[in-house]
Design an enzyme around this catalytic site. Structure first.
Site, PDB file in Angstrom:
ATOM      1  N   ASP A 289       0.861  -1.176   0.000  1.00 14.70           N
ATOM      2  CA  ASP A 289       0.000   0.000   0.000  1.00 14.70           C
ATOM      3  C   ASP A 289       0.894   1.221   0.000  1.00 14.70           C
ATOM      4  OD1 ASP A 289      -2.794   1.154   0.361  1.00 14.70           O
ATOM      5  OD2 ASP A 289      -1.707   2.103   1.993  1.00 14.70           O
TER       6      ASP A 289
ATOM      7  N   GLU B 131      -1.695  -1.214  -6.060  1.00 18.33           N
ATOM      8  CA  GLU B 131      -2.946  -0.641  -6.495  1.00 18.33           C
ATOM      9  C   GLU B 131      -2.728   0.185  -7.751  1.00 18.33           C
ATOM     10  OE1 GLU B 131      -6.341   0.856  -3.393  1.00 18.33           O
ATOM     11  OE2 GLU B 131      -4.234   1.061  -2.947  1.00 18.33           O
TER      12      GLU B 131
ATOM     13  N   ASP C 112      -3.612   1.287   6.545  1.00 20.57           N
ATOM     14  CA  ASP C 112      -2.753   0.947   5.411  1.00 20.57           C
ATOM     15  C   ASP C 112      -2.403  -0.545   5.400  1.00 20.57           C
ATOM     16  OD1 ASP C 112      -2.811   3.617   4.750  1.00 20.57           O
ATOM     17  OD2 ASP C 112      -1.006   4.090   5.887  1.00 20.57           O
TER      18      ASP C 112
END
Ligand SMILES: [Zn+2]
Length: 459
Positions: free
Chosen positions: A216, A308, A390
């Site tokens: 993340d 991501e 996170d």
């Protein structure tokens, strides 16, 4: 495994060498601007002729936009346009014409829809004041001296490096690398030489091939891993950013240039702008260094890395977040992971940008409707899990890899994956054209074209 890599080194130029490089960069600009003016004039002429009803085959012949075509036209014109042409390497003119040929091709491709990504505008004239001086050599004597502290370039001769080129020199000596081009440019108030090198890399495997790690990319920290590890921003980055802001404020108090009134910048403004430029470069270097250390480690260790796919363009519109996101270098981290996992025999999975990695509970899979950015802890109402926000996102990303593998879907190519009205539950892999070369290396062809971009199963 053949790859193309950039090796970039800072240079210590003598005043004479600096003048030579400026002359070459100026020559590149002259050729670029001359050819652009020609292209424009011919286009305008043809448009005018068409408006008078001149038959298509009788129009002024259009100018070739290829590099070879532009070069031919320039070679005919240069005795008149640049009687001094013999004083610089022909590679200088080539630099400018090549940039124009690419610019025209990108513009045409963008207009006809052949090129994905942001729309590309028509090439613009290069001004002496605003263009980064650079010149690129593709032929002739380009080499690293045995002492590894000097490089030799055509016409410019022997240039002193500010740092040792041993990493490149070792590869050249071992015969696993071949220099394709060298670009000298000035960025961040410093001269650099960047070599584009074809490298034969040994096949490698990650230390733990079956290991999966979710990453993340953070705002407060560089990244949080699904292993629970927290990677801090590089040391000195905060201090460098503070200095950058202070210099920005100092600059705004001085008399800058104003095109409307014709006001020229003051000497103090110019010095302050140079200081700010150096501070910017330092922040960028620190950040890039931190990212490289992280991505190298991840790619060397884990068989699968999941990140991501953040819509960086969309998020940059949000001004409060903009600087932080640009800082964290989302796009850069992905770019680095893409080629480093490929080099290491691992793989990179990129989660769909609509995948709710932050809003999903990593314990039970419940998805929250809302999660404010200020909420640093994820508290699940369904199962009572309380976890760092996170870390939760990183765990969800790691879990995606298992889902991707059990879904058994092979890669499905296509740009259509970019559309916003995507069917939920779709699993696909998209390929995008390489992004602009990051890291200011200038001449590096985009890498990581073969990344798996997983449009992961949405919950
Ligand atoms: Zn839960």
């Amino acid at each position: 495994m053949k790859t193309i890599q950039a090796y970039r080194f800072a240079l210590d130029l003598t005043p004479g060498q600096e003048r030579d490089v400026f002359a070459h960069a100026g020559a590149a600009r002259v050729a670029h601007n001359w050819a652009l003016a020609r292209v424009k004039a011919v286009m305008d002429q043809r448009t005018a002729e068409r408006s008078y009803g001149v038959a298509e085959q009788l129009l002024t012949p259009s100018l070739s936009w290829s590099l070879a075509g532009l070069r031919k036209a320039w070679n005919q014109a240069k005795p008149d346009m640049a009687p001094w042409w013999g004083e610089v390497s022909k590679e200088a003119f080539n630099t400018g014409l090549d940039a124009l040929a690419r610019g025209l091709k990108n513009w045409a491709g963008s207009r006809s829809g052949k090129r994905a990504g942001r729309p590309v505008g028509f090439p613009r004239f290069k001004s002496r004041r605003r263009t980064t001086p650079s010149v690129r050599f593709t032929t002739g004597a380009i080499r690293v001296e045995p002492d590894r502290m000097h490089v030799v370039l055509p016409r410019l001769g022997r240039l002193k490096l500010h740092e040792s080129a041993r990493k490149l020199a070792r590869r050249l000596e071992a015969g696993t690398a071949r220099i394709m081009s060298a670009t000298v440019r000035r960025d961040g108030g410093r001269w650099h030489v960047s070599f584009t090198v074809g490298v034969e890399r040994a096949e490698r495997a990650p230390a733990r091939p079956s290991s999966v790690v979710g990453v993340d990319v953070g705002i407060l920290h560089l990244a949080v891993l699904s292993t629970g590890e927290l990677i801090d921003n590089p040391r000195h980055l905060v201090a460098a950013q503070q200095r950058m802001r202070a210099l920005g404020r100092a600059l705004s108090r001085k008399t800058g240039p104003d095109r409307r009134t014709g006001q020229r910048a003051s000497k103090r403004w110019e010095r302050a702008a140079a200081r700010l430029g150096r501070a910017h470069a330092r922040v960028a270097n620190l950040r890039r260094d931190g990212l490289h250390k992280l991505t190298t480690r991840l790619a060397a260790e884990h068989g699968t890395v999941v990140v991501e796919d953040l819509n960086v363009t969309g998020m940059l519109a949000n001004r409060r977040l903009a600087r932080h996101i640009a800082d964290a270098g989302f796009a850069e981290i992905r770019r680095q992971l893409a080629y480093k996992t490929a080099w290491n025999g691992g793989r990179l999975l990129v989660a769909d940008r609509w995948y709710p990695s932050s809003k999903t509970c990593s314990g039970c899979g419940t998805v929250k409707a809302k999660l404010a950015l200020s909420e640093r802890e994820y508290a699940c109402e369904a199962c009572g899990l309380i976890i760092d926000r996170d870390r939760n996102a990183a765990l969800n990303l790691a879990a995606l890899a298992a889902e991707f593998d059990t879904a058994g879907s092979g890669p499905v190519a296509g740009r259509g994956a970019d559309q916003k009205t995507r069917i939920r539950g779709q699993v696909a892999v998209k390929r995008q054209p390489g992004t602009a070369p990051a890291g200011q290396t200038g001449t590096v062809p985009p890498q990581g074209r073969t990344t798996n971009r997983v449009l992961a199963k949405a919950h």
